[in-house]
Design a protein around this motif. Structure first.
Motif, PDB file in Angstrom:
ATOM      1  N   ALA A  73       0.859  -1.189   0.000  1.00 28.24           N
ATOM      2  CA  ALA A  73       0.000   0.000   0.000  1.00 28.24           C
ATOM      3  C   ALA A  73       0.890   1.232   0.000  1.00 28.24           C
ATOM      4  CB  ALA A  73      -0.919   0.003   1.225  1.00 28.24           C
ATOM      5  N   ALA A  77      -1.494   5.743   2.736  1.00 28.00           N
ATOM      6  CA  ALA A  77      -2.493   4.819   3.276  1.00 28.00           C
ATOM      7  C   ALA A  77      -2.028   4.231   4.607  1.00 28.00           C
ATOM      8  CB  ALA A  77      -2.792   3.707   2.277  1.00 28.00           C
ATOM      9  N   GLN A  81      -3.816   4.871   8.268  1.00 28.63           N
ATOM     10  CA  GLN A  81      -4.242   3.764   9.127  1.00 28.63           C
ATOM     11  C   GLN A  81      -3.686   3.929  10.537  1.00 28.63           C
ATOM     12  OE1 GLN A  81      -6.462   1.409   8.225  1.00 28.63           O
ATOM     13  NE2 GLN A  81      -6.463   0.813  10.357  1.00 28.63           N
ATOM     14  N   ASP A 130      -6.844   1.209  -3.615  1.00 27.93           N
ATOM     15  CA  ASP A 130      -5.554   1.728  -3.175  1.00 27.93           C
ATOM     16  C   ASP A 130      -4.412   0.892  -3.715  1.00 27.93           C
ATOM     17  OD1 ASP A 130      -3.757   3.271  -1.431  1.00 27.93           O
ATOM     18  OD2 ASP A 130      -3.453   1.308  -0.513  1.00 27.93           O
ATOM     19  N   ARG A 135      -7.244  -2.364  -1.464  1.00 32.60           N
ATOM     20  CA  ARG A 135      -7.490  -1.543  -0.281  1.00 32.60           C
ATOM     21  C   ARG A 135      -6.830  -2.159   0.930  1.00 32.60           C
ATOM     22  NH1 ARG A 135     -13.856  -1.358  -0.657  1.00 32.60           N
ATOM     23  NH2 ARG A 135     -13.388  -3.442  -0.035  1.00 32.60           N
ATOM     24  N   LEU A 146      -9.275   1.567   3.883  1.00 35.78           N
ATOM     25  CA  LEU A 146      -8.609   2.795   3.441  1.00 35.78           C
ATOM     26  C   LEU A 146      -8.523   2.761   1.932  1.00 35.78           C
ATOM     27  CD1 LEU A 146      -5.580   3.030   5.841  1.00 35.78           C
ATOM     28  CD2 LEU A 146      -7.563   4.495   5.797  1.00 35.78           C
ATOM     29  N   ASP A 147      -8.636   3.899   1.296  1.00 32.94           N
ATOM     30  CA  ASP A 147      -8.355   3.944  -0.118  1.00 32.94           C
ATOM     31  C   ASP A 147      -7.495   5.143  -0.439  1.00 32.94           C
ATOM     32  OD1 ASP A 147      -9.848   6.202  -1.249  1.00 32.94           O
ATOM     33  OD2 ASP A 147     -11.635   5.073  -0.785  1.00 32.94           O
ATOM     34  N   GLU A 148      -6.584   4.938  -1.386  1.00 34.49           N
ATOM     35  CA  GLU A 148      -5.582   5.928  -1.688  1.00 34.49           C
ATOM     36  C   GLU A 148      -6.152   7.197  -2.281  1.00 34.49           C
ATOM     37  OE1 GLU A 148      -1.679   6.377  -4.523  1.00 34.49           O
ATOM     38  OE2 GLU A 148      -2.840   4.562  -4.572  1.00 34.49           O
ATOM     39  N   ASP A 151      -7.560   8.816   0.664  1.00 37.35           N
ATOM     40  CA  ASP A 151      -6.823   8.517   1.901  1.00 37.35           C
ATOM     41  C   ASP A 151      -7.741   8.355   3.091  1.00 37.35           C
ATOM     42  OD1 ASP A 151      -4.324   8.285   0.841  1.00 37.35           O
ATOM     43  OD2 ASP A 151      -3.965  10.439   0.917  1.00 37.35           O
TER      44      ASP A 151
END
Length: 152
Positions: A73, A77, A81, A130, A135, A146-148, A151
């Motif tokens: 990732a 990201a 987290q 992401d 993800r 989470l997704d890039e 964010d």
């Protein structure tokens, strides 16, 4: 989420910095060369990369007799987290968020406002992916991945 030690973080920094240019990943030798000021043995770097693969932080792919490594990732990201986990350490997420919001600079506040505005207009946040693996799934029940792109 895995917390990284000093050497693991240095290795991940090399991978994150190389990621755009080296989409196929980097070898142990390339990582060791990038860590030139540390005087590390090749086998030490290989062990760290193997452990990071076991923790799900990196992906690896066999190329001949060598492995090529790339981050699972993005750096952003991963940091996002960690921030979410930090919010769960205290009693009141709201109080922690307010304290954080008061500590950011004007430019950072503008970035947050823009992201929140984009979030308010998003139709399906689970469809954004992401990095190379999709993800980062949040292990806590009811928490989104989470997704890039945003964010989250």
């Amino acid at each position: 989420m895995t917390r990284l030690g000093d050497l693991e973080r240095a290795v991940m920094d090399v991978l994150w910095d190389a990621a755009p240019a080296a989409s196929g990943g980097v070898t142990v030798r390339e990582v060791a060369d990038a860590l030139d000021g540390r005087e590390l043995a090749y086998t030490t770097v290989m062990t760290v990369l193997d452990r990071l693969a076991g923790k799900g932080m990196v992906q690896r792919e066999r190329e001949g007799r060598a492995w090529r490594y790339r981050p699972a990732a993005t750096r952003e990201a991963y940091i996002a987290q960690l921030m979410l986990e930090a919010l769960d350490l205290g009693g009141s997420r709201d109080a922690a968020l307010v304290r954080f919001a008061r500590s950011v600079t004007g430019t950072e506040a503008d970035v947050l406002r823009a992201a929140l505005g984009a979030e308010a207009g998003a139709t399906d946040p689970a469809t954004v992916e992401d990095g190379p693996t999709g993800r980062i799934e949040d292990p806590r029940p009811g928490r989104p991945a989470l997704d890039e792109a945003t964010d989250r």
